[in-house]
Enzyme design. Structure first.
Site, mmCIF file in Angstrom:
data_model
loop_
_atom_site.group_PDB
_atom_site.id
_atom_site.type_symbol
_atom_site.label_atom_id
_atom_site.label_comp_id
_atom_site.label_asym_id
_atom_site.label_seq_id
_atom_site.Cartn_x
_atom_site.Cartn_y
_atom_site.Cartn_z
ATOM 1 N N GLY A 14 1.070 -1.227 -0.013
ATOM 2 C CA GLY A 14 -0.441 -0.195 -0.218
ATOM 3 C C GLY A 14 0.584 0.575 0.135
ATOM 4 N NE ARG A 28 17.273 15.985 -5.324
ATOM 5 C CZ ARG A 28 16.137 17.173 -5.427
ATOM 6 N NH1 ARG A 28 16.309 17.558 -4.252
ATOM 7 N NH2 ARG A 28 15.511 17.405 -6.648
ATOM 8 C CG ASP A 130 -1.902 -0.556 7.488
ATOM 9 O OD1 ASP A 130 -2.955 0.459 7.608
ATOM 10 O OD2 ASP A 130 -1.802 -1.782 7.210
ATOM 11 N NE ARG A 165 -29.183 11.642 12.017
ATOM 12 C CZ ARG A 165 -28.935 12.481 10.780
ATOM 13 N NH1 ARG A 165 -28.137 12.633 10.435
ATOM 14 N NH2 ARG A 165 -30.240 11.988 10.181
ATOM 15 N N GLY A 173 -5.703 0.495 8.852
ATOM 16 C CA GLY A 173 -5.355 -0.091 9.569
ATOM 17 C C GLY A 173 -4.487 -1.934 9.825
ATOM 18 C CD GLU A 190 -17.980 11.432 22.669
ATOM 19 O OE1 GLU A 190 -18.349 10.648 21.748
ATOM 20 O OE2 GLU A 190 -17.607 12.288 22.815
#
Ligand code: F6P
Length: 326
Positions: A14, A28, A130, A165, A173, A190
């Site tokens: 990934g 470089r 991850d 909501r 991950g 929360e």
């Protein structure tokens, strides 16, 4: 005295924001040693196909601020077979490559170790959003991914509050809860649900309800994609139990947006430092190592000790999250 004349660099698995800074630094720093530099396209898949091209100081100009990888990347499950690795070895010999830099995460470094065991002088560079790779306290791309997740959490919280909501926000991950835990801590969630700690849907519902009972206007749970009950499973459970839940819930999966876009200053600097380390290590004769960061310093660790070894999440951070989310 170094006998290296030519080094090759590839990015694998990934992509991660900051990989370009690492490619630039490898190029470089190697040129500064008077080595030739070859860029390998599309990771191990490109290596096996012989997709290599010379890199110069100019070809890596103006890439630091770009996300992704200028060399391209690929998942290459075939690289787990000995025959494919032998083909890669053949390509490296054909192109007279004296040392190889592999910029990538766990799977890529397992491939790097296999090549090292076949005699290729390899330096791995710890790079994955991850942050699950042992041998580096933080890997290239984590900081950017975390900041993207955080921005999403901040935004979703405002709409969550307006409608009173609850939100389930899923972050990437793989099997590691680092991104979710850190995003939850920094975003004032929360609840955080991670693979390292099984949390039942009933417990998620109980904790979100408790947030309302404490007088909160919203309840946000950050869910790691690798959790036993990921956001999709929880979403189904909440739909099935909507009659008993007592609050409105929405689900957002951030997905690949976390891997895209401009790297943060931290990831550019990390890419630059680890890329430079991946040239310094073979120059002083180190082979088969991973270049990573430890208490702020660039270090090397034998690939045999870290490839495939998952980093453990600090339980104190999880404990802190459960106190702060009150
Ligand atoms: O390893 C990085 C990562 O983004 C993981 O967080 C995620 O599970 C996986 O890659 C997604 O892989 P792909 O881009 O191949 O779908």
């Amino acid at each position: 005295m170094s006998v290296i004349k030519r080094i090759a660099v590839l990015t694998s698995g990934g992509d991660a924001p900051g990989m370009n800074a690492a490619i630039r630094a490898v190029t470089r720093c190697a040129l500064a040693q008077d080595w030739d530099v070859l860029g390998v396209r599309r990771g191990y898949a490109g290596l096996v196909e012989g997709e290599v091209e010379p890199l110069s100081g100019r070809t890596v100009s103006n890439i630091m601020q770009r996300g992704g990888t200028m060399l391209g990347s690929a998942r290459c499950p075939e690289f787990e077979t000995e025959g494919t690795r032998r083909e890669a070895l053949h390509r490296l010999k054909e192109n007279r490559v004296d040392a190889l830099v592999v910029i990538g995460g766990n799977g890529s470094q397992a491939g790097a170790l296999a090549l090292a065991e076949m005699g290729v002088p390899v330096a791995g560079v710890a790079s994955t959003i991850d942050n699950d790779l042992a041998g580096s306290e933080i890997t290239i791309g984590v900081d950017t991914a975390l900041n993207i997740a955080l921005e999403a959490i901040d935004r979703l919280k405002t709409t969550a509050s307006s409608h009173q909501r609850a939100f389930l926000i899923e972050v990437m991950g793989r099997k590691c809860g680092y991104l979710a835990l850190m995003a939850g801590l920094a975003g004032g969630a929360e609840l955080v649900v991670i693979p390292e700690r099984a949390t039942s849907p009933e417990e998620v519902a109980r904790q979100l309800r408790a947030a309302y009972e404490r007088g909160k206007k919203h309840a946000v749970a950050v869910i790691a994609e690798g959790a036993l009950h990921n956001a999709a499973k929880l979403d189904i459970w909440f739909r099935e139990h909507s009659a008993q839940i007592g609050f409105d819930l929405r689900t957002t999966t951030l997905g690949h947006v976390q891997r895209g876009g401009t790297p943060t200053a931290f990831d550019r600097l990390l890419g630059a430092r680890l890329g430079a380390g991946a040239v310094a290590a073979p120059a002083r004769g180190e082979k088969g190592i991973l270049v990573g960061l430890n208490v702020g310093h660039v270090i090397t660790t034998p690939l045999a000790e870290v490839a495939g070894v998952r980093k453990v999440i600090d339980p104190e951070l999880f404990q802190l999250a459960s106190v702060l989310e009150q």
